[in-house]
Scaffold this active site. Structure first.
Site, short mmCIF file in Angstrom:
data_model
loop_
_atom_site.label_atom_id
_atom_site.label_comp_id
_atom_site.label_asym_id
_atom_site.label_seq_id
_atom_site.Cartn_x
_atom_site.Cartn_y
_atom_site.Cartn_z
N ASN A 156 0.80 -1.22 0.00
CA ASN A 156 0.00 0.00 0.00
C ASN A 156 0.84 1.28 0.00
OD1 ASN A 156 0.97 -0.22 2.61
ND2 ASN A 156 -0.97 0.22 3.60
N HIS A 174 3.88 7.69 0.87
CA HIS A 174 3.62 6.79 1.98
C HIS A 174 4.68 5.70 1.99
CE1 HIS A 174 0.79 3.30 3.47
NE2 HIS A 174 1.61 3.69 4.43
N PRO A 298 -4.96 9.22 3.88
CA PRO A 298 -5.14 8.89 2.47
C PRO A 298 -6.25 7.87 2.25
CG PRO A 298 -3.30 7.67 3.36
CD PRO A 298 -3.82 8.54 4.48
N SER A 300 -7.43 5.43 -1.25
CA SER A 300 -6.70 4.42 -2.00
C SER A 300 -6.42 5.00 -3.39
CB SER A 300 -7.53 3.13 -2.11
OG SER A 300 -8.73 3.39 -2.82
N MET A 301 -6.09 4.14 -4.36
CA MET A 301 -5.66 4.62 -5.67
C MET A 301 -6.72 5.45 -6.40
SD MET A 301 -3.76 1.17 -7.00
CE MET A 301 -3.28 1.75 -8.63
N HIS A 322 -5.63 6.25 10.11
CA HIS A 322 -4.49 6.51 9.22
C HIS A 322 -4.84 6.36 7.75
CE1 HIS A 322 -4.35 2.25 8.46
NE2 HIS A 322 -3.12 2.25 8.00
N GLY A 325 -8.31 1.75 5.36
CA GLY A 325 -8.34 0.43 5.97
C GLY A 325 -8.85 -0.62 5.01
N LYS A 392 3.12 3.09 -7.71
CA LYS A 392 3.10 1.93 -6.80
C LYS A 392 4.32 1.05 -7.06
CE LYS A 392 -0.91 1.87 -4.46
NZ LYS A 392 -1.07 1.55 -3.05
#
Length: 394
Positions: A156, A174, A298, A300-301, A322, A325, A392
């Site tokens: 991630n 990240h 954040p 996700s993508m 954070h 999840g 990524k």
């Protein structure tokens, strides 16, 4: 708090969501029964999901011991985000060259490391401190700490270029302490387990093995974990410099950083004062959100991300979620979704859209907006970000 669970001979469990996975709740109950957990209890963030020993999305305050597996092996993992003096209209129409430049300049993947000739300078103080640690613990000597400073990792972890609600450009990344953090984490988890065996201490979950604060192992762990957290800070700082340098090669307009939102951990342990006592606060998948603290949460993508300001909620030990999840494990995501789903869910984002990153598609994660709605009492939203580039490491 959405739920409070109080069982006999256990600390209270305070949960910031109504949706609770039974397996995650079982992990919380195991932690709540440990005698050194503070009487205020254990807190579960709204992005909570099953972890190793302790859930991801937990805040555990202890006053005479620490649990190395609760901190985890990605020690110091966290976010760095900066706002640039650029608007959306300053970005080129084709963002692929910027993504490819970042992918060339920042080593990616689980074993990603700089070649010797390209290695950034290793901070002398960090190097000296690491030498002191490895002198006491020779098994930590074989590491890639210098080669991996300024590298991304996999899973991630990400580097993103985002736009906020005002069309200002942000860079957000990240990552954590890379291979050396993993090595330190596993080494001290093993030491804690051996200590439980040596003293005949039976636990409901062996991954909750702990180090008491009157032991040498405790002191050495605190020293090593603090080093790994500082290394993670430096890793993100160097990576941010490399990312911005890569952008300058493809954006003709001069620009500079106008605001650093935060450079913070969300997998770490630190001594803090709460309820009149100095406690060891472990945040596993949670960030500190004291009153006025700036943080980054954040998605996700393909989801939004948020720049927030903490409200200093004492019930959560001044913490917040954070990120989104995980909703599906990595293996479950690969069974449920296809590369076509990934492409559809990341439409408009310049990113990899292949099988290697399938388990990172947005649907594998919880709805970030629901997570944010469940923590209105923990943080206030300052900026809403949407990524236009996502790198990524697979």
């Amino acid at each position: 708090m959405k739920q409070v669970i109080q069982e006999q001979n256990a600390r209270p469990i305070k949960i910031c969501t109504h949706a609770m996975d039974p397996a995650a709740l079982a992990q919380l109950k195991n932690v709540s029964k440990l005698p050194f957990v503070h009487r205020h209890g254990v807190v579960a963030m709204p992005d909570v999901h099953v972890g190793i020993g302790a859930i991801v999305g937990s805040v555990i305050a202890t006053d005479s011991a620490v649990i190395p597996a609760a901190v985890g092996v990605d020690i110091g993992c966290g976010i760095n985000a900066v706002r640039l003096s650029l608007k959306a209209t300053d970005l080129p129409d084709n963002l692929a060259p910027i993504r490819h430049q970042i992918e060339r300049d920042v080593p990616l993947g689980a074993g990603g490391a700089h070649k010797h000739k390209n290695m950034p300078k290793f901070d002398p103080e960090l190097a000296q401190r690491l030498q002191r640690i490895t002198a006491k613990h020779p098994r930590l000597e074989k590491n890639n700490a210098q080669k991996q400073i300024g590298t991304l990792g996999s899973g991630n972890h990400f580097i993103e270029i985002c736009l906020d609600q005002n069309d200002d450009v942000w860079v957000m990344l990240h990552s954590g302490s890379r291979g050396i953090g993993n090595l330190i984490g596993r080494y001290f988890i093993e030491k804690a387990k051996k200590r439980m065996e040596a003293f005949g201490i039976q636990l409901s979950d062996n991954d909750l093995a702990y180090l008491p604060d009157d032991s040498d192992d405790f002191k050495d762990y605190v020293e090593a974990v603090q080093w790994a957290q500082d290394y993670a800070f430096e890793n993100r700082r160097v990576m941010m410099d490399k990312t911005i340098a890569a952008m300058r090669r493809h954006i003709k307009k001069p620009f500079q950083i106008t605001q650093e939102a935060i450079n913070c951990h969300h997998n770490y342990v630190e001594q803090e004062e709460h309820f009149g006592r100095k406690l060891w606060v472990t945040r596993k998948g949670a960030i500190r959100a004291r009153e006025g603290d700036l943080g980054v949460i954040p998605g996700s993508m393909g989801q939004r991300s948020y720049i927030v300001r903490g409200k200093g909620n004492l019930d959560s030990y001044c913490s917040c979620a954070h990120g989104a999840g995980r909703k599906f494990s990595r293996s479950a995501a690969r069974k449920h979704f296809s590369v076509d789903d990934l492409r559809a869910q990341t439409e408009g984002v310049e990113c990899r859209k292949d099988a290697a990153v399938l388990d990172e598609l947005p649907a594998a994660y919880k709805d970030i907006d629901e997570v944010m709605d469940n923590q209105k009492d923990l943080v206030e939203v300052l900026h809403v970000l949407k990524q236009v580039v996502c790198v990524k490491g697979a």
